[in-house]
Design an enzyme around this catalytic site. Structure first.
Site, PDB file in Angstrom:
ATOM      1  CG  ASN A   8      -2.085   1.093   1.855  1.00 41.13           C
ATOM      2  OD1 ASN A   8      -2.158   2.216   0.532  1.00 41.13           O
ATOM      3  ND2 ASN A   8      -2.802   0.838   2.359  1.00 41.13           N
ATOM      4  NE  ARG A  91      -6.147   1.868   0.197  1.00 40.46           N
ATOM      5  CZ  ARG A  91      -5.665   2.950   0.254  1.00 40.46           C
ATOM      6  NH1 ARG A  91      -4.871   3.538   0.158  1.00 40.46           N
ATOM      7  NH2 ARG A  91      -7.113   3.686   0.571  1.00 40.46           N
ATOM      8  CG  HIS A 180     -12.552   4.620   3.001  1.00 45.03           C
ATOM      9  ND1 HIS A 180     -13.392   5.206   3.726  1.00 45.03           N
ATOM     10  CD2 HIS A 180     -11.779   4.464   3.144  1.00 45.03           C
ATOM     11  CE1 HIS A 180     -12.720   5.819   3.947  1.00 45.03           C
ATOM     12  NE2 HIS A 180     -11.466   5.048   4.096  1.00 45.03           N
ATOM     13  NE  ARG A 238      -9.180  12.751   4.490  1.00 44.27           N
ATOM     14  CZ  ARG A 238      -9.065  11.514   4.150  1.00 44.27           C
ATOM     15  NH1 ARG A 238      -9.861  11.632   2.888  1.00 44.27           N
ATOM     16  NH2 ARG A 238      -8.006  10.671   4.234  1.00 44.27           N
ATOM     17  CD  GLU A 381      -9.244  -1.369   3.693  1.00 42.93           C
ATOM     18  OE1 GLU A 381      -8.186  -1.012   4.746  1.00 42.93           O
ATOM     19  OE2 GLU A 381      -9.082   0.166   3.037  1.00 42.93           O
TER      20      GLU A 381
END
Ligand code: ADP
Length: 396
Positions: A8, A91, A180, A238, A381
């Site tokens: 990742n 990923r 996601h 965010r 994941e």
């Protein structure tokens, strides 16, 4: 037994996990993280399955040097030769409209990934750096890409198209993509194993980045992330949903550049801004309990926005059978789960207080008589990437 390395890659970090599998069971042998790649004080760490841990402060000028350092760690702890690596799964943040599932990486795929890289202004081409570095070091190894946006490619047009001039979509591909996806896919699939009757699921991935997805008949039909990963619910730093004219207004009246506003919306907003500098919900919970005014407002806004999305998606699907909580906050924060679930009592959600105290494990939160079911399901994941890598490489 096959050995699969899952990577990742961020612009200055690289997370890795080495899996061993016979195709049905997947075991993590070692995992780790390289940080501050290309910056001073870089370091790389690992943790083996039997608990050995180490962090090394070594210069990591770029992703290729970092991968070499990862290989050294694998050789020291888990492999007798790098040739034992069977395949690599990456990923990737964005697959644009090209990819609705994981794919074997070839030149054509790399070209398409380059085409979509500008769609992710925050992360740029960081994801591709790991692929290129691996290609240089092991040119013949099979590489697979798993896209964070792929699961959401099933959204209908009414969910993904913005009401802008059509040219913005047709020529510039501006639309809702959602992210996601690997996490929402994994947790919904895990739920369906024990609750196959769940036709309408709302998956809440609540971490430092958060998104909520409506999943009908196993498919994503709407999600709170959009063109980029900064809209939707309030996040650590965010802003989530804001009036689209605000950034334009700030740029015009405060003489700020697009980059400055981008920085403000993504790194200086969210819970961090509202709570007076705390982006970790553990700190915010503590301050909330001490009666800190800003922390109370931050928590109220956070819960308000999540409840709003759950309500909207319930209406979109014509009901909801189960709600899933996952990721750092979803898996761990009994405090925030309780606050969210309390607001959903009117829909018939009743949760068990003892079950809600548990952390980081698959648990049913709802009581036997609750009309709507709620679960905590830890996401994974990397496991999805390893499984897809196995499937694609075994059948290649
Ligand atoms: P990401 O992968 O987006 O960086 P994570 O899913 O790891 O984020 O979530 C990180 C966040 O989860 C932290 O910022 C913190 O707010 C929250 N978190 C982690 N552990 C706990 C905990 N034990 N209790 C409450 N919140 C937690």
């Amino acid at each position: 037994m096959k050995k699969i390395l899952v990577l990742n890659s961020g612009s200055s970090s690289l997370k890795y996990q080495l899996f061993e599998t016979d195709g049905s069971a997947f075991r993590v042998i070692i995992k780790g993280l390289a940080e501050r790649i290309g910056i001073d004080n870089s370091n790389i760490s690992y943790q083996t399955e039997n608990g050995t841990k180490e962090t090394m402060n070594i210069p990591l000028e770029n992703h290729e040097i970092t991968l070499k350092a990862i290989f050294d760690i694998l050789l020291k702890t888990s492999l007798s030769s790098i040739d034992e690596l069977w395949a690599v799964g990456h990923r990737l943040g964005h697959g644009g409209e090209y990819f609705d599932k994981s794919v074997v990486i070839d030149d054509n795929v790399i070209e398409k990934i380059y085409e979509t890289k500008d769609l992710l202004p925050l992360h740029g081409n960081a994801f591709i750096l790991g692929i290129e570095a691996m290609k240089n070091l092991l040119p013949n190894i099979k590489q697979i890409a798993t896209f964070d946006s792929a699961f959401h490619q099933t959204m209908p047009k009414e969910a993904y198209l913005y009401a802008l001039p059509l040219e913005q979509y047709e020529k510039y591909r501006i639309r809702r993509y959602g992210f996601h996806g690997t996490s929402h896919y994994y947790v919904s699939k895990e739920l369906l194993k024990i609750m196959p009757s769940a036709k309408k699921i709302i998956s809440c991935h609540l971490g430092s980045g958060s998104s909520i997805t409506a999943i009908k008949n196993g498919k994503s039909i709407d999600t709170s992330f959009g063109f980029a990963a900064s809209c939707g619910v309030t996040m650590g730093t965010r802003c989530g949903d804001i009036d689209a004219f605000i950034p334009l207004y700030i740029m015009k009246t405060q003489n700020k550049t697009a980059d400055e506003v981008n920085q403000m919306m993504n790194k200086e907003s969210g819970l961090c801004a509202l709570s007076g500098g705390y982006s970790d919900t553990r700190d915010i919970e503590k301050r909330y309990n001490e009666g800190d005014e800003k922390a109370i407002v931050a928590v109220n806004i956070y819960v308000h926005n999540i409840v709003k999305y759950i309500g909207a998606y319930t209406a979109e699907m014509g009901g909801v059978d189960a709600i899933i909580f996952t990721a750092g906050i979803g898996e761990n924060s009994s405090f925030l789960r309780q606050k969210i679930c309390d607001r959903l009592k009117f829909m018939g959600l009743d949760i068990n207080q003892d079950a809600n105290q548990l952390r980081s494990q698959f648990v049913e939160l709802s009581t036997k008589d609750s009309k709507i079911k709620a679960f905590v399901i830890p996401t994974n994941e990397e496991l999805v990437i390893a499984q897809d890598t196995y499937e694609l490489c075994a059948n290649a």
